[in-house]
Motif scaffolding. Structure first.
Motif, PDB file in Angstrom:
ATOM      1  N   GLY A 103      -3.220  -6.106  -9.897  1.00  0.00           N
ATOM      2  CA  GLY A 103      -4.310  -5.913  -8.940  1.00  0.00           C
ATOM      3  C   GLY A 103      -4.391  -4.491  -8.430  1.00  0.00           C
ATOM      4  N   LEU A 104      -4.173  -3.522  -9.316  1.00  0.00           N
ATOM      5  CA  LEU A 104      -4.039  -2.114  -8.912  1.00  0.00           C
ATOM      6  C   LEU A 104      -5.398  -1.468  -8.651  1.00  0.00           C
ATOM      7  CD1 LEU A 104      -1.474  -1.766 -11.659  1.00  0.00           C
ATOM      8  CD2 LEU A 104      -0.938  -0.756  -9.446  1.00  0.00           C
ATOM      9  N   THR A 105      -5.534  -0.878  -7.463  1.00  0.00           N
ATOM     10  CA  THR A 105      -6.730  -0.125  -7.095  1.00  0.00           C
ATOM     11  C   THR A 105      -6.305   1.164  -6.411  1.00  0.00           C
ATOM     12  OG1 THR A 105      -7.976  -2.184  -6.754  1.00  0.00           O
ATOM     13  CG2 THR A 105      -8.933  -0.160  -5.865  1.00  0.00           C
ATOM     14  N   TRP A 106      -6.896   2.289  -6.843  1.00  0.00           N
ATOM     15  CA  TRP A 106      -6.538   3.605  -6.313  1.00  0.00           C
ATOM     16  C   TRP A 106      -7.735   4.241  -5.609  1.00  0.00           C
ATOM     17  CZ3 TRP A 106      -5.122   1.902 -11.174  1.00  0.00           C
ATOM     18  CH2 TRP A 106      -3.757   1.921 -11.506  1.00  0.00           C
ATOM     19  N   TRP A 107      -7.447   5.044  -4.580  1.00  0.00           N
ATOM     20  CA  TRP A 107      -8.448   5.860  -3.900  1.00  0.00           C
ATOM     21  C   TRP A 107      -7.950   7.293  -3.833  1.00  0.00           C
ATOM     22  CZ3 TRP A 107      -7.675   0.826  -2.662  1.00  0.00           C
ATOM     23  CH2 TRP A 107      -8.805   0.016  -2.540  1.00  0.00           C
ATOM     24  N   ALA A 149      -1.909  13.736   2.299  1.00  0.00           N
ATOM     25  CA  ALA A 149      -2.266  12.520   1.573  1.00  0.00           C
ATOM     26  C   ALA A 149      -3.164  12.853   0.392  1.00  0.00           C
ATOM     27  CB  ALA A 149      -2.958  11.543   2.512  1.00  0.00           C
ATOM     28  N   SER A 150      -2.763  12.414  -0.787  1.00  0.00           N
ATOM     29  CA  SER A 150      -3.497  12.717  -2.011  1.00  0.00           C
ATOM     30  C   SER A 150      -4.123  11.473  -2.630  1.00  0.00           C
ATOM     31  CB  SER A 150      -2.543  13.378  -3.021  1.00  0.00           C
ATOM     32  OG  SER A 150      -3.175  13.575  -4.269  1.00  0.00           O
ATOM     33  N   LEU A 151      -3.352  10.413  -2.794  1.00  0.00           N
ATOM     34  CA  LEU A 151      -3.830   9.221  -3.492  1.00  0.00           C
ATOM     35  C   LEU A 151      -3.243   7.986  -2.827  1.00  0.00           C
ATOM     36  CD1 LEU A 151      -5.541   8.664  -6.150  1.00  0.00           C
ATOM     37  CD2 LEU A 151      -3.341   8.182  -7.231  1.00  0.00           C
ATOM     38  N   ARG A 152      -4.092   6.990  -2.628  1.00  0.00           N
ATOM     39  CA  ARG A 152      -3.642   5.696  -2.090  1.00  0.00           C
ATOM     40  C   ARG A 152      -3.774   4.650  -3.185  1.00  0.00           C
ATOM     41  NH1 ARG A 152      -6.783   2.214   2.669  1.00  0.00           N
ATOM     42  NH2 ARG A 152      -6.189   0.150   1.859  1.00  0.00           N
ATOM     43  N   THR A 177       0.856  -1.184   0.000  1.00  0.00           N
ATOM     44  CA  THR A 177       0.000   0.000   0.000  1.00  0.00           C
ATOM     45  C   THR A 177       0.890   1.232   0.000  1.00  0.00           C
ATOM     46  OG1 THR A 177      -1.846  -1.049   1.172  1.00  0.00           O
ATOM     47  CG2 THR A 177      -1.698   1.352   1.290  1.00  0.00           C
ATOM     48  N   SER A 178       0.651   2.126  -0.944  1.00  0.00           N
ATOM     49  CA  SER A 178       1.395   3.386  -0.996  1.00  0.00           C
ATOM     50  C   SER A 178       0.422   4.548  -0.895  1.00  0.00           C
ATOM     51  CB  SER A 178       2.191   3.511  -2.304  1.00  0.00           C
ATOM     52  OG  SER A 178       3.227   2.553  -2.365  1.00  0.00           O
ATOM     53  N   VAL A 179       0.764   5.523  -0.079  1.00  0.00           N
ATOM     54  CA  VAL A 179       0.003   6.768   0.022  1.00  0.00           C
ATOM     55  C   VAL A 179       0.899   7.892  -0.474  1.00  0.00           C
ATOM     56  CG1 VAL A 179      -1.144   8.398   1.551  1.00  0.00           C
ATOM     57  CG2 VAL A 179      -1.388   5.940   1.956  1.00  0.00           C
ATOM     58  N   TYR A 180       0.475   8.542  -1.556  1.00  0.00           N
ATOM     59  CA  TYR A 180       1.251   9.630  -2.159  1.00  0.00           C
ATOM     60  C   TYR A 180       0.804  10.957  -1.572  1.00  0.00           C
ATOM     61  CZ  TYR A 180       2.875   6.225  -5.562  1.00  0.00           C
ATOM     62  OH  TYR A 180       3.456   5.133  -6.167  1.00  0.00           O
ATOM     63  N   LEU A 181       1.780  11.822  -1.329  1.00  0.00           N
ATOM     64  CA  LEU A 181       1.506  13.139  -0.768  1.00  0.00           C
ATOM     65  C   LEU A 181       1.689  14.206  -1.837  1.00  0.00           C
ATOM     66  CD1 LEU A 181       2.382  11.254   1.699  1.00  0.00           C
ATOM     67  CD2 LEU A 181       2.872  13.388   2.895  1.00  0.00           C
ATOM     68  N   ASP A 182       0.859  15.249  -1.743  1.00  0.00           N
ATOM     69  CA  ASP A 182       0.957  16.361  -2.682  1.00  0.00           C
ATOM     70  C   ASP A 182       0.434  17.608  -1.996  1.00  0.00           C
ATOM     71  OD1 ASP A 182       1.423  17.739  -5.065  1.00  0.00           O
ATOM     72  OD2 ASP A 182       0.546  16.166  -6.307  1.00  0.00           O
ATOM     73  N   LYS A 233       2.406   5.342 -11.194  1.00  0.00           N
ATOM     74  CA  LYS A 233       1.251   4.837 -10.444  1.00  0.00           C
ATOM     75  C   LYS A 233       0.497   5.975  -9.769  1.00  0.00           C
ATOM     76  CE  LYS A 233       3.177   1.375  -8.120  1.00  0.00           C
ATOM     77  NZ  LYS A 233       4.438   1.094  -8.868  1.00  0.00           N
ATOM     78  N   TYR A 234       1.184   7.069  -9.469  1.00  0.00           N
ATOM     79  CA  TYR A 234       0.491   8.227  -8.903  1.00  0.00           C
ATOM     80  C   TYR A 234      -0.116   9.107  -9.988  1.00  0.00           C
ATOM     81  CZ  TYR A 234      -0.324  12.741  -6.690  1.00  0.00           C
ATOM     82  OH  TYR A 234      -0.902  13.906  -6.261  1.00  0.00           O
ATOM     83  N   ALA A 235       0.729   9.649 -10.842  1.00  0.00           N
ATOM     84  CA  ALA A 235       0.269  10.700 -11.746  1.00  0.00           C
ATOM     85  C   ALA A 235      -0.671  10.176 -12.832  1.00  0.00           C
ATOM     86  CB  ALA A 235       1.468  11.405 -12.370  1.00  0.00           C
ATOM     87  N   THR A 236      -0.382   9.019 -13.402  1.00  0.00           N
ATOM     88  CA  THR A 236      -1.243   8.517 -14.470  1.00  0.00           C
ATOM     89  C   THR A 236      -2.637   8.218 -13.944  1.00  0.00           C
ATOM     90  OG1 THR A 236       0.717   7.531 -15.490  1.00  0.00           O
ATOM     91  CG2 THR A 236      -1.417   6.841 -16.346  1.00  0.00           C
ATOM     92  N   ALA A 237      -2.721   7.612 -12.764  1.00  0.00           N
ATOM     93  CA  ALA A 237      -4.039   7.319 -12.187  1.00  0.00           C
ATOM     94  C   ALA A 237      -4.783   8.600 -11.844  1.00  0.00           C
ATOM     95  CB  ALA A 237      -3.880   6.448 -10.950  1.00  0.00           C
TER      96      ALA A 237
END
Length: 256
Positions: free
Chosen positions: A178-182, A153-156, A63-68, A225-229
């Protein structure tokens, strides 16, 4: 993706880190269907490739949580191909619950990753130690640090990963599926069950997986995985950089 790793010799995490940490590296990414990724995995040279195994499992959960910033500055730096762009994320490993705060910066064509052990997000924002680490890392990379305190936190993204170690070149290959984003600000979500992302992480030269994928007709893609999603979920954002991948893999969105 159904993984096919039973023919590969395994490698433990400590040995992988010792032999192929590659914190400074050249990355090549490929976006392809899960079926093609499974085929590529089945065709790797078992004589010189080992697969990461932890507690008997090779298909590991992340699980990755991206910050912006509120203005999505890190996204926009990437979309506009700025030389001094950066990425900040908190990553947690399902296998052992370990967490790291990670900062990625660019030095020429190379990606540099610095990481701080521990969970450093508090209510979606960086704690004092985490903020100091990010600021110090950016400063050493020649990146302005004024945005650090506004990161949140911007995207998980949740996904499964198979990690290969190519012994002759001490390089690594990751296969994510199995990629799922929130979207952690709007509540929207996006799932791409038939998308796999293969990434080769090397000192520069192409490795066996690169040549195998080229022989299958695949070439490196521009994908994050962050920006494209985020671009797929918010079409008003600038997205020319990722348009080919968006058209091929995100046109039929499963997004709420």
């Amino acid at each position: 993706m159904t993984t096919t790793t039973s023919t590969l010799t395994t490698i433990g995490l400590d040995e992988l880190i010792a032999l192929g940490s590659l914190q400074t590296r050249v990355d090549r990414k490929y976006a392809l269907t899960s079926g093609d990724a499974a085929m590529a995995l089945a065709l790797v040279d078992a004589g010189c490739t080992r697969v990461l195994e932890i507690d008997g499992v090779t298909d590991l959960g992340y699980t990755s949580v991206y910050l912006d910033t509120d203005a999505l500055d890190t996204y926009l730096l990437a979309a506009r191909d700025r030389r001094r762009r950066f990425k900040v994320r908190s990553r947690t490993y399902e296998s052992n619950g370990a967490s790291f705060l990670e900062v990625k910066t660019r030095r020429g064509d190379r990606t540099v990753k610095d990481r701080l052990p521990g969970q450093h997000l508090q209510n979606g924002r960086l704690g004092d130690e985490g903020a100091a680490f990010v600021a110090r890392t950016l400063r050493l990379a020649g990146v302005r640090t004024d945005a650090v305190r506004t990161l949140s936190a911007s995207l998980r993204v949740d996904y499964r990963r198979v990690t290969l170690f190519h012994e002759p070149t001490a390089s690594r290959v990751t296969i994510d599926s199995g990629l799922t984003w929130w979207d952690m600000r709007t509540g929207a979500w996006l799932a791409r069950p038939d998308l796999s992302i293969i990434e080769t992480k090397t000192t520069g030269r192409a490795v066996g997986m690169d040549r195998l994928l080229w022989s299958m007709g695949h070439r490196p893609d521009r994908i994050s995985k962050y920006a494209t999603a985020l671009a797929a979920m918010h079409p008003h954002l600038p997205q020319n950089k990722w348009r080919p991948v968006l058209k091929q893999h995100f046109v039929d969105l499963s997004c709420a």
